[in-house]
Structure formats: structure tokens, C-alpha cells
Write an enzyme that holds these catalytic residues in place. Sequence first.
Site, mmCIF file in Angstrom:
data_model
loop_
_atom_site.group_PDB
_atom_site.id
_atom_site.type_symbol
_atom_site.label_atom_id
_atom_site.label_comp_id
_atom_site.label_asym_id
_atom_site.label_seq_id
_atom_site.Cartn_x
_atom_site.Cartn_y
_atom_site.Cartn_z
ATOM 1 N N TYR A 101 9.042 6.996 -11.934
ATOM 2 C CA TYR A 101 7.980 6.027 -11.618
ATOM 3 C C TYR A 101 7.777 5.925 -10.107
ATOM 4 O O TYR A 101 8.672 6.210 -9.313
ATOM 5 C CB TYR A 101 8.278 4.647 -12.212
ATOM 6 C CG TYR A 101 9.360 3.857 -11.508
ATOM 7 C CD1 TYR A 101 9.056 2.964 -10.474
ATOM 8 C CD2 TYR A 101 10.703 3.967 -11.880
ATOM 9 C CE1 TYR A 101 10.038 2.224 -9.844
ATOM 10 C CE2 TYR A 101 11.693 3.229 -11.255
ATOM 11 C CZ TYR A 101 11.353 2.358 -10.235
ATOM 12 O OH TYR A 101 12.328 1.627 -9.602
ATOM 13 N N CYS A 102 6.567 5.518 -9.737
ATOM 14 C CA CYS A 102 6.244 5.180 -8.356
ATOM 15 C C CYS A 102 5.574 3.804 -8.369
ATOM 16 O O CYS A 102 5.857 2.982 -9.239
ATOM 17 C CB CYS A 102 5.389 6.258 -7.692
ATOM 18 S SG CYS A 102 3.802 6.609 -8.493
ATOM 19 N N TRP A 103 4.679 3.540 -7.425
ATOM 20 C CA TRP A 103 4.103 2.195 -7.327
ATOM 21 C C TRP A 103 3.181 1.869 -8.504
ATOM 22 O O TRP A 103 3.348 0.864 -9.186
ATOM 23 C CB TRP A 103 3.357 2.050 -6.001
ATOM 24 C CG TRP A 103 2.469 0.837 -5.905
ATOM 25 C CD1 TRP A 103 1.129 0.816 -5.692
ATOM 26 C CD2 TRP A 103 2.868 -0.539 -5.997
ATOM 27 N NE1 TRP A 103 0.654 -0.476 -5.661
ATOM 28 C CE2 TRP A 103 1.707 -1.329 -5.846
ATOM 29 C CE3 TRP A 103 4.077 -1.182 -6.218
ATOM 30 C CZ2 TRP A 103 1.727 -2.734 -5.888
ATOM 31 C CZ3 TRP A 103 4.105 -2.574 -6.264
ATOM 32 C CH2 TRP A 103 2.942 -3.324 -6.097
ATOM 33 N N TYR A 143 5.879 0.874 -11.062
ATOM 34 C CA TYR A 143 6.600 -0.357 -10.740
ATOM 35 C C TYR A 143 5.702 -1.572 -10.894
ATOM 36 O O TYR A 143 6.174 -2.654 -11.274
ATOM 37 C CB TYR A 143 7.142 -0.301 -9.305
ATOM 38 C CG TYR A 143 7.646 -1.642 -8.824
ATOM 39 C CD1 TYR A 143 8.903 -2.113 -9.203
ATOM 40 C CD2 TYR A 143 6.847 -2.460 -8.021
ATOM 41 C CE1 TYR A 143 9.357 -3.353 -8.795
ATOM 42 C CE2 TYR A 143 7.291 -3.706 -7.606
ATOM 43 C CZ TYR A 143 8.542 -4.150 -7.995
ATOM 44 O OH TYR A 143 8.978 -5.390 -7.598
#
Length: 348
Positions: free
Chosen positions: A92-94, A121
Site C-alpha cells: 500500500y501507499c497513500w 493508507y
Amino acid sequence: MKHLLVSLERLHDFDEIIDVRTPLEYADDHIPGACNAPVLNNEERALIGTMYKQVSPFEASRAGAALVARNIARHLETTFADRPQGWRPLVYCWRGGKRSGSMTLMFNMIGWRARQLDGGYKTYRRATLDDLQTLPQPLRLVVLTGPTGSGKTRLLHALREAGAQTLDLEALASHRGSLLGAWPHAEQPTQKRFDTLLAVRLRELDASQPVFIEAESRKIGAVEIPASLLRAMHHGQCIDVRASREDRARFLQQDYAQLFDTPDWLKAQLQRMVGLHSRDTIKGWMTLVDEGRREDLARELIDRHYDPAYARSSQSHFVNLPRAQRLDFRPNDADVIEQAQTLIDRLG
């Protein structure tokens, strides 16, 4: 790429959770248990962001892709070099965009069954805030009230050791809650991190059993207690924890041992109390620190700071305080767990 997206509900279906955001983003908060394998470091992300605005989106994307490719290659050679063929990571990222998408795609090309968290996130953060609104509502909170030095935190720990459910907000916040409550050489978590840690603990609690918690104000140091939990605390059953003045002075010497062991830091904290007390009073307290007169300082703080502050504070928001059961606690004795068990038995 849509077939590689999974929802937050499948968080526990994977061998490992990979956070590919920058170290700064990761430090601010992250999904519990996630390891940080940034595809752009702090400086690189700032550089690409500046390029996007000042040069062009195309040039920023090209430069960013080259950096991401090099960083993923480095992680493959180091961070993930020992992962087995059947490894199933969740990335995952932002917002579940290009950063996590790039690593997920590369992992699948290798043969790992990687998936990307849909919404990243940001989705996890939204779910955390939703849980913080709903999870406190059904809890049977038993609130430990009483003046500073009466040993409420020690009682809370003893209750946990005796087998009771506890919610230790000060441990989660890395702060004791009072003006001298900062922990030397320890930083508090960010608000987002505190929220995540609190939500994790709330999910672990059994709403059918009492949960002991220490009375706190709205803020513990720099972090804020969610309004829903604060409301539940204010409507919880209250236990009025009391200790003798002698016991309280001895207890503060132990509880604040780290402060006394770092005299320059302690004096800096006392200096912050100018405005609440005269400069002469603060100067006198600093002299006690210099002379190593710990017990005298503890007595002074109880008599001239903590007790007057407690008397001034409004306790009206704890609606059940007038009906509180009193507990005469001996925080320095060796039988604190037995004292805690007596309280548990009394409450049934």
C-alpha cells in the site's frame, strides 16, 4: 491492475504488509505490522513534487519512474531477497496509486502473489476514525479518579496483572498526562499514530467485561483523546482512589524517578510552570532538585501544585463521581496486585 486490488477487509489474508511510502509518512502512522520499503525516500518525493509543479507532469513522471525502478530493484536485492516463491504480500501507499501499483506489478512479474490495498493508507485511516467513533460506545468503563500521586497508574497496571481488562491511555500516548508528565528522552506518537494504537487496543477489548481506565483530561500531552471515548469515560462507573500524603510523596519519588535522574531536564520542565507559580517558588523547587531533596520536592508539588490544581479542576463531567466507591490504596506496598484483586471482587 484492477484484478490486483483488494479491500481492507482482507488485510489479514497476507503473509506480510508492505508500506512503500516515505520514511516520514511511515513514521507519522502506518498499518500495524507493516514494514517500510519506500519506493521514493523523503528527498526524492519532495524533488518529484517540485518538478511536477515547476517543470511538467510528464518530466516528473519520467524522473519518478526511474527513481522508483531503482529503489524497487534495491529492495529486491536486500529487503526481500529471502522471501520464498509462494510469498503473498499486500502493498500500500497513500491512496493506492502509482507507488504501490509499481511494486505490486513487479512482484507479480517475479511470481509472488502480491496484491495492492484498494484506497491505500487513506482508506485505513478512514476506517480507524470510524472505529474510534463506534468502539467505545458499548464498553463498560470503570474510571479510576483521584489526585496525582495516589497511584492510579500503578493500580491500573496491577489490575491488568490480576487479569482485568485495562485501557492504558498514558502508555499509548507515551506521557503521564500532567504538566510534568513528559517522558525524558521519549517522543510522543503523532495524533494519527496514537489513534491507530488506540483503535487496535479497542478492537481487542471484550465489551461484556469491565474495562478499567484512568481518568484523563481531553489531551494527554500533545495528543487528544477521541470525543467518543471521552464521553464514554465521563459516563463510566467511578472509583475514587486515595492514598495518604506520606504514601503519595514516596510514590511520586518512584514514579518520577526518571525526572529526578535527569535534573537539568526536570528543571526545564519546572521552568514551564512559571505563570502558574511565582518565580520565587520555581526557584525554590529548582534548589531542591540541585540539592537532591527528592522527598521535599515531591511534598512541595503535592501541596502547592497538584492538590490545588485538582481542587480547581471541574470533575462535573464525570457524571457518576458523586456515587464513586472509595478505594484507600497503598501504592508503595508489595501487595498491590492483591489490592487490585480486592477491587475486582468488590465490583463483581
